[in-house]
Write a protein that holds these residues in place. Structure first.
Motif, mmCIF file in Angstrom:
data_model
loop_
_atom_site.group_PDB
_atom_site.id
_atom_site.type_symbol
_atom_site.label_atom_id
_atom_site.label_comp_id
_atom_site.label_asym_id
_atom_site.label_seq_id
_atom_site.Cartn_x
_atom_site.Cartn_y
_atom_site.Cartn_z
ATOM 1 N N LEU A 139 0.857 -1.178 0.000
ATOM 2 C CA LEU A 139 0.000 0.000 0.000
ATOM 3 C C LEU A 139 0.894 1.230 0.000
ATOM 4 C CD1 LEU A 139 -2.489 -1.097 2.804
ATOM 5 C CD2 LEU A 139 -2.745 -1.386 0.338
ATOM 6 N N VAL A 140 0.608 2.161 -0.886
ATOM 7 C CA VAL A 140 1.362 3.413 -0.963
ATOM 8 C C VAL A 140 0.338 4.544 -0.874
ATOM 9 C CG1 VAL A 140 3.040 4.772 -2.271
ATOM 10 C CG2 VAL A 140 3.055 2.264 -2.441
ATOM 11 N N PRO A 141 0.025 4.998 0.346
ATOM 12 C CA PRO A 141 -1.007 6.027 0.486
ATOM 13 C C PRO A 141 -0.557 7.364 -0.076
ATOM 14 C CG PRO A 141 0.022 5.572 2.602
ATOM 15 C CD PRO A 141 0.579 4.583 1.619
ATOM 16 N N VAL A 142 -1.476 8.031 -0.743
ATOM 17 C CA VAL A 142 -1.236 9.387 -1.225
ATOM 18 C C VAL A 142 -1.831 10.305 -0.173
ATOM 19 C CG1 VAL A 142 -1.716 11.026 -3.084
ATOM 20 C CG2 VAL A 142 -1.311 8.610 -3.612
ATOM 21 N N LEU A 143 -1.095 11.342 0.174
ATOM 22 C CA LEU A 143 -1.474 12.190 1.294
ATOM 23 C C LEU A 143 -2.925 12.606 1.306
ATOM 24 C CD1 LEU A 143 1.629 14.457 1.811
ATOM 25 C CD2 LEU A 143 0.866 12.529 3.160
ATOM 26 N N ARG A 144 -3.371 12.940 2.455
ATOM 27 C CA ARG A 144 -4.704 13.339 2.885
ATOM 28 C C ARG A 144 -5.604 12.123 2.947
ATOM 29 N NH1 ARG A 144 -6.344 19.378 2.078
ATOM 30 N NH2 ARG A 144 -8.092 18.411 3.111
ATOM 31 N N MET A 167 -7.583 -0.451 4.749
ATOM 32 C CA MET A 167 -6.994 -1.392 3.789
ATOM 33 C C MET A 167 -6.159 -2.446 4.513
ATOM 34 S SD MET A 167 -8.081 -0.972 0.772
ATOM 35 C CE MET A 167 -6.955 -2.056 -0.105
ATOM 36 N N LEU A 168 -5.490 -2.052 5.604
ATOM 37 C CA LEU A 168 -4.718 -3.035 6.374
ATOM 38 C C LEU A 168 -5.634 -4.014 7.104
ATOM 39 C CD1 LEU A 168 -1.797 -0.854 7.741
ATOM 40 C CD2 LEU A 168 -1.637 -2.785 6.141
ATOM 41 N N GLU A 169 -6.856 -3.601 7.421
ATOM 42 C CA GLU A 169 -7.815 -4.549 7.983
ATOM 43 C C GLU A 169 -8.234 -5.571 6.926
ATOM 44 O OE1 GLU A 169 -11.081 -2.846 10.176
ATOM 45 O OE2 GLU A 169 -9.750 -1.369 11.109
ATOM 46 N N LEU A 170 -8.374 -5.115 5.677
ATOM 47 C CA LEU A 170 -8.707 -6.043 4.589
ATOM 48 C C LEU A 170 -7.518 -6.925 4.226
ATOM 49 C CD1 LEU A 170 -10.655 -3.756 2.081
ATOM 50 C CD2 LEU A 170 -11.596 -5.486 3.609
ATOM 51 N N LEU A 171 -6.315 -6.342 4.256
ATOM 52 C CA LEU A 171 -5.095 -7.029 3.810
ATOM 53 C C LEU A 171 -4.014 -6.914 4.888
ATOM 54 C CD1 LEU A 171 -5.127 -5.444 0.267
ATOM 55 C CD2 LEU A 171 -5.717 -7.811 0.805
ATOM 56 N N PRO A 172 -4.153 -7.625 6.007
ATOM 57 C CA PRO A 172 -3.196 -7.465 7.103
ATOM 58 C C PRO A 172 -1.764 -7.859 6.747
ATOM 59 C CG PRO A 172 -4.717 -9.262 7.551
ATOM 60 C CD PRO A 172 -5.207 -8.585 6.314
ATOM 61 N N MET A 173 -1.595 -8.636 5.670
ATOM 62 C CA MET A 173 -0.250 -9.045 5.260
ATOM 63 C C MET A 173 0.451 -7.989 4.401
ATOM 64 S SD MET A 173 -2.398 -9.613 2.732
ATOM 65 C CE MET A 173 -3.367 -11.073 2.899
ATOM 66 N N ALA A 174 -0.257 -6.926 4.040
ATOM 67 C CA ALA A 174 0.309 -5.901 3.151
ATOM 68 C C ALA A 174 1.380 -5.086 3.866
ATOM 69 C CB ALA A 174 -0.798 -4.966 2.654
ATOM 70 N N SER A 175 2.344 -4.649 3.086
ATOM 71 C CA SER A 175 3.339 -3.715 3.615
ATOM 72 C C SER A 175 2.912 -2.308 3.207
ATOM 73 C CB SER A 175 4.729 -4.047 3.068
ATOM 74 O OG SER A 175 4.727 -4.009 1.660
ATOM 75 N N VAL A 176 3.344 -1.323 3.981
ATOM 76 C CA VAL A 176 2.985 0.062 3.707
ATOM 77 C C VAL A 176 4.256 0.826 3.379
ATOM 78 C CG1 VAL A 176 1.930 2.167 4.624
ATOM 79 C CG2 VAL A 176 1.021 -0.064 5.286
ATOM 80 N N HIS A 177 4.220 1.581 2.294
ATOM 81 C CA HIS A 177 5.364 2.379 1.860
ATOM 82 C C HIS A 177 4.914 3.821 1.687
ATOM 83 C CE1 HIS A 177 7.554 -1.344 1.057
ATOM 84 N NE2 HIS A 177 6.409 -1.788 0.588
ATOM 85 N N HIS A 178 5.854 4.723 1.807
ATOM 86 C CA HIS A 178 5.527 6.148 1.684
ATOM 87 C C HIS A 178 6.458 6.810 0.677
ATOM 88 C CE1 HIS A 178 2.827 6.007 5.096
ATOM 89 N NE2 HIS A 178 3.721 5.223 5.663
#
Length: 156
Positions: free
Chosen positions: A93-98, A107-118
Motif C-alpha cells: 500500500l502506498v497512500p497518497v497524502l490526505r 486497507m490493512l484490515e482487509l489485507l493485514p499481510m500488506a506492507s505500507v510504503h511512503h
C-alpha cells in the motif's frame, strides 16, 4: 446529471470504466453513493468523516483487489477438509497524502499481510516553528528497490 433516480430504476453497471479514462473505475452502487454524499457534506463532523472514509475504503478496497492472484489452500473445517483460496500476490500500500493516509488502516484490515510504503518530498527540517523550504524536485521513495525492481530509491 444522473440524478434524480426513481426508486425502482436499475443501474446499468455498478462498476465501470469511463470512455475518457479506461483505467478509472466509477462505482454507482447506491450505498457507496449515499456514503460519499455524507462524506462530502459540510455538516459532517471530523469523527463522522473518518468513520465514513473507513467504510468507503472497504467498498473501494474490495473492488481494487478484485483481480489479485490466489492459490489453493487446504484447511480443516469443523465438519470436513476444504480447499479454499489464499492470496498469493505480495501486496503493498502506498497512500497518497490526505485521504490516502485515512484509508490505510481500513486497507490493512482487509489485507493485514500488506506492507505500507511512503513517497514524500524531502525538505530541510524546520526548528522552533521556523519552516524551511523543501528541497527542489527531490522525492524520498521508501519503497525498497530490491523488493520492487521497477522502483528507484530516490528520484527527481
Amino acid at each position: 446529471t444522473p440524478f434524480p433516480r426513481r426508486r425502482n430504476e436499475t443501474r446499468r453497471n455498478t462498476m465501470s470504466a469511463t470512455k475518457e479514462m479506461p483505467n478509472v473505475t466509477v462505482s454507482e452502487h447506491p450505498v457507496l453513493l449515499h456514503k460519499m454524499c455524507k462524506l462530502r457534506s459540510a455538516a459532517t463532523s471530523s469523527r463522522d468523516f473518518r468513520m465514513l472514509l473507513k467504510e468507503i475504503t472497504y467498498y473501494v478496497g474490495y473492488e481494487a483487489t478484485r483481480n489479485i492472484s490466489t492459490v489453493e489452500q487446504a484447511v480443516q473445517t469443523p465438519v470436513a477438509p476444504h480447499i479454499g483460496q489464499k492470496i498469493s500476490d505480495s501486496i503493498s500500500l502506498v497512500p497518497v497524502l490526505r485521504a490516502g493516509l485515512g484509508m490505510t488502516d481500513a486497507m490493512l484490515e482487509l489485507l493485514p499481510m500488506a506492507s505500507v510504503h511512503h513517497i514524500g518530498k524531502l525538505g530541510a527540517a524546520g526548528r522552533h516553528g521556523v519552516a524551511l523550504a523543501p528541497l527542489p524536485s527531490v522525492h524520498a521513495n521508501l519503497i525498497r528497490s530490491d523488493h520492487f525492481p521497477g522502483c528507484a530509491e530516490l528520484s527527481s
